[in-house]
Design an enzyme around this catalytic site. Structure first.
Site, PDB file in Angstrom:
ATOM      1  NE  ARG A  10      -2.603  14.984 -32.946  1.00 46.23           N
ATOM      2  CZ  ARG A  10      -3.632  14.527 -33.664  1.00 46.23           C
ATOM      3  NH1 ARG A  10      -3.833  14.950 -34.909  1.00 46.23           N
ATOM      4  NH2 ARG A  10      -4.483  13.664 -33.147  1.00 46.23           N
ATOM      5  CD  GLU A  11      -7.725  16.508 -34.434  1.00 46.13           C
ATOM      6  OE1 GLU A  11      -7.388  15.314 -34.419  1.00 46.13           O
ATOM      7  OE2 GLU A  11      -8.106  17.081 -35.462  1.00 46.13           O
ATOM      8  CG  HIS A  70      -0.037  12.412 -33.259  1.00 44.52           C
ATOM      9  ND1 HIS A  70      -0.420  12.537 -34.565  1.00 44.52           N
ATOM     10  CD2 HIS A  70      -0.924  11.561 -32.682  1.00 44.52           C
ATOM     11  CE1 HIS A  70      -1.509  11.794 -34.772  1.00 44.52           C
ATOM     12  NE2 HIS A  70      -1.837  11.194 -33.643  1.00 44.52           N
ATOM     13  NE  ARG A 130      -3.054   7.508 -29.582  1.00 46.19           N
ATOM     14  CZ  ARG A 130      -2.968   8.829 -29.473  1.00 46.19           C
ATOM     15  NH1 ARG A 130      -2.791   9.402 -28.298  1.00 46.19           N
ATOM     16  NH2 ARG A 130      -3.043   9.583 -30.544  1.00 46.19           N
ATOM     17  CB  THR A 164     -10.302   9.834 -39.251  1.00 46.42           C
ATOM     18  OG1 THR A 164      -9.481   8.947 -38.489  1.00 46.42           O
ATOM     19  CG2 THR A 164      -9.456  10.943 -39.826  1.00 46.42           C
ATOM     20  CG  HIS A 192      -8.956  10.984 -32.376  1.00 45.28           C
ATOM     21  ND1 HIS A 192      -8.125  11.875 -31.724  1.00 45.28           N
ATOM     22  CD2 HIS A 192      -9.229  11.545 -33.582  1.00 45.28           C
ATOM     23  CE1 HIS A 192      -7.889  12.913 -32.508  1.00 45.28           C
ATOM     24  NE2 HIS A 192      -8.555  12.745 -33.634  1.00 45.28           N
ATOM     25  CG  HIS A 194     -12.380  14.153 -36.179  1.00 43.56           C
ATOM     26  ND1 HIS A 194     -11.931  15.438 -36.348  1.00 43.56           N
ATOM     27  CD2 HIS A 194     -11.299  13.385 -35.900  1.00 43.56           C
ATOM     28  CE1 HIS A 194     -10.604  15.446 -36.202  1.00 43.56           C
ATOM     29  NE2 HIS A 194     -10.189  14.216 -35.927  1.00 43.56           N
ATOM     30  CG  HIS A 286     -37.518  29.320 -19.806  1.00 42.93           C
ATOM     31  ND1 HIS A 286     -36.545  28.428 -20.179  1.00 42.93           N
ATOM     32  CD2 HIS A 286     -38.638  28.951 -20.474  1.00 42.93           C
ATOM     33  CE1 HIS A 286     -37.053  27.556 -21.034  1.00 42.93           C
ATOM     34  NE2 HIS A 286     -38.317  27.859 -21.238  1.00 42.93           N
TER      35      HIS A 286
HETATM   36  C1  HCA Z   1      -5.438  12.875 -38.468  1.00 40.91           C
HETATM   37  C2  HCA Z   1      -5.026  11.891 -37.431  1.00 40.91           C
HETATM   38  C3  HCA Z   1      -5.945  11.753 -36.281  1.00 40.91           C
HETATM   39  C4  HCA Z   1      -5.273  10.809 -35.335  1.00 40.91           C
HETATM   40  C5  HCA Z   1      -6.006  10.437 -34.121  1.00 40.91           C
HETATM   41  C6  HCA Z   1      -5.201   9.709 -33.090  1.00 40.91           C
HETATM   42  C7  HCA Z   1      -7.338  11.226 -36.738  1.00 40.91           C
HETATM   43  O1  HCA Z   1      -5.167  14.086 -38.278  1.00 40.91           O
HETATM   44  O2  HCA Z   1      -5.987  12.461 -39.461  1.00 40.91           O
HETATM   45  O3  HCA Z   1      -3.982   9.563 -33.220  1.00 40.91           O
HETATM   46  O4  HCA Z   1      -5.799   9.260 -32.108  1.00 40.91           O
HETATM   47  O5  HCA Z   1      -8.313  11.941 -36.616  1.00 40.91           O
HETATM   48  O6  HCA Z   1      -7.387  10.112 -37.241  1.00 40.91           O
HETATM   49  O7  HCA Z   1      -6.172  13.000 -35.645  1.00 40.91           O
HETATM   50 CU    CU Z   2      -8.154  13.716 -35.462  1.00 43.83          CU
END
Ligand code: HCA
Ligand code: CU
Length: 462
Positions: A10-11, A70, A130, A164, A192, A194, A286
């Site tokens: 997905r991501e 999702h 979720r 995010t 989650h 980034h 090394h």
């Molecule tokens: C996005 C959504 C998400 C959702 C994360 C999740 C994010 O693409 O903006 O459902 O846990 O980063 O918020 O990937």
């Molecule tokens: Cu995300």
């Protein structure tokens, strides 16, 4: 005990220019299951028919991992998640003021009503739920607690605390997660994170320390922009640093390579765990240490993940490494000869980007005056390819570039369409590579030329 949800499908598929086929997704899901991830986020079925088809197939495989679909907060999305056979739907709805104002045009109360209604609807279909407050780390904390608790009361048993935009730092994230844990009704907390500042895994590990339950990962750290924590880094970090032994490390490297091949999304050489240089040693200090005891410069034995250490020989190299390399070929040299060989290597290395074993053997031959009758481990070859007339040459080029051993690819004029330079450890590896190249769709014919001598870089006179 930490849990991992892998969201490569997905991501990961939200990575620019990355799109999987259904078969590729099935293969990836099976590999993820072998590793033992706790949940697989298989896609958002509203995106396209094939995304939905993949979730359906993956849901029917009987994998150990819970399959998650999702969805935005929409009834049709939730219906599709149910129709795909997913056990769980992850409903996301942004909660930060900027998202509510600029994107959703909703008040706090409206947002809560929409979120809870959709969660209740999903529960009525028998789905586990979720809820993800998208952009949670920029959300007013009191509102975040209110939304999440409303979501839990409506039937969500997991909250995904989404950073995010990747703006957190470990110490801040730790405090936030701890506060959230204290204020939320009973539920599991997913993280989650980034990676916009390169802090995703550090933040996620801090969040687990603070009481969260689950980390979201992707293979090779793919995802929107700079992605999220890399699965291999996460699993190995928890295994080695936190003593979490429930995951199977063995498929990690192959899965990473499979993703490189199938996506054309390549790893930087210095990528931890799976990157080409992760277990290479270069400077004399090394390599000398590593050859005496690898623990001097290795955080862990690469064999743990099925990899091998590599000693790079060039102008930085010292005597121990050169002697060890010659020893691999059964070549004995006197201390005086070794001294001269190393000096020559340094001189040649001053003008070259890379030294191959063939070069080192040649230098040894010159210095000792003895003929050395061995086949160098690293073999260079030029592979010429003819492409089927109905296939785009660039698509074959793209595939070729994903082979680790193919060092450069050219589209050329003449009898052949492509010329690729390859570097293999030995003849068997070169043969395997050629076999693999022959299976690339659109490759009609290949012809391979072994490189006897390679000249690279500038000719420097002084
Ligand atoms: C996005 C959504 C998400 C959702 C994360 C999740 C994010 O693409 O903006 O459902 O846990 O980063 O918020 O990937
Ligand atoms: Cu995300």
């Amino acid at each position: 005990m930490v849990q991992i949800l892998d969201t490569t499908l997905r991501e990961g598929e939200q990575t620019p220019y990355v799109n999987f086929t259904v078969d590729e997704k099935v293969h990836i899901a099976q590999m993820l299951d072998r590793i033992g991830v706790d949940m697989i986020e298989a896609g958002d079925p509203s995106v396209s028919n094939n995304v939905a088809a993949a979730i359906k197939r993956i849901s029917s495989l009987g994998l150990r991992a819970e399959i998650v679909a999702h969805s935005i907060a929409s009834r049709s999305g939730i219906d599709k998640a149910k129709a795909c056979g997913a056990k769980r739907v992850a409903i996301f709805y942004a909660t930060s003021q900027i998202h509510l104002d600029a994107k959703l045009h909703k008040t706090h109360d409206e947002a809560i009503r929409i979120i809870t209604e959709h969660i209740a609807y999903a529960r009525s279909l028998g789905l586990n739920v979720r809820y993800t407050p998208e952009d949670a780390t920029r959300t007013d904390f009191e509102f975040l607690v209110r939304v999440c608790n409303a979501a839990i009361e409506a039937g969500a048993d997991r909250i995904s605390f989404a950073d995010t935009l990747g703006i957190m730092q470990p110490h801040l994230f730790y405090e936030r997660v701890k506060a959230l844990r204290e204020r939320l009704l009973p539920c599991k907390i997913d993280l989650h994170c980034h990676d916009d500042y390169g802090l995703a895994l550090a933040n996620a590990m801090a969040g687990i320390r603070a009481g969260a339950d689950c980390i979201h990962t992707t293979v090779n750290g793919m995802g929107e922009r700079t992605g999220i924590p890399d699965l291999a880094e996460t699993v190995v970090a928890f295994h080695n640093l936190e003593g979490e032994t429930k995951y199977n490390l063995e498929p990690l490297v192959n899965l990473s390579a499979y993703l490189e091949k199938s996506t054309g999304f390549f790893l930087a050489a210095n990528k931890p765990i799976t990157g080409q240089n992760a277990f290479s040693h270069k400077s004399g200090v090394h390599t000398n240490g590593v050859l005496k005891d690898p623990r001097t410069y290795e955080p862990f034995d690469p064999a743990v993940i099925g990899r091998e250490r590599k000693i790079v020989i060039d102008k930085y190299t010292g005597k121990t490494a050169v002697a060890a390399r010659l020893d691999e070929y059964g070549i004995e040299v006197s201390p005086a000869e070794l001294e001269v060989i190393v000096t020559r290597i340094k001189n040649v290395g001053d003008h070259r980007k890379q030294l191959f074993d063939a070069d080192i053997l040649e230098i040894a031959e010159q210095v000792t005056g003895r003929e050395i009758d061995v086949i160098p481990h690293d073999i260079n070859a030029i592979i010429m390819l003819e492409v089927e007339s109905h296939v785009y040459t660039t698509s074959v080029v793209r595939r070729l570039r994903s082979f680790e051993n193919v060092t450069s690819v050219y589209e050329v004029t003449g009898d052949y369409d492509i010329s690729a330079f390859a570097n293999a450890e030995n003849m068997a590896a070169l043969n395997n590579l050629i076999e693999e190249i022959r299976t690339v769709q659109g490759v009609k014919r290949t012809e391979t030329r072994m490189v006897l001598k390679k000249y690279t870089g500038m000719q420097v006179d002084k």
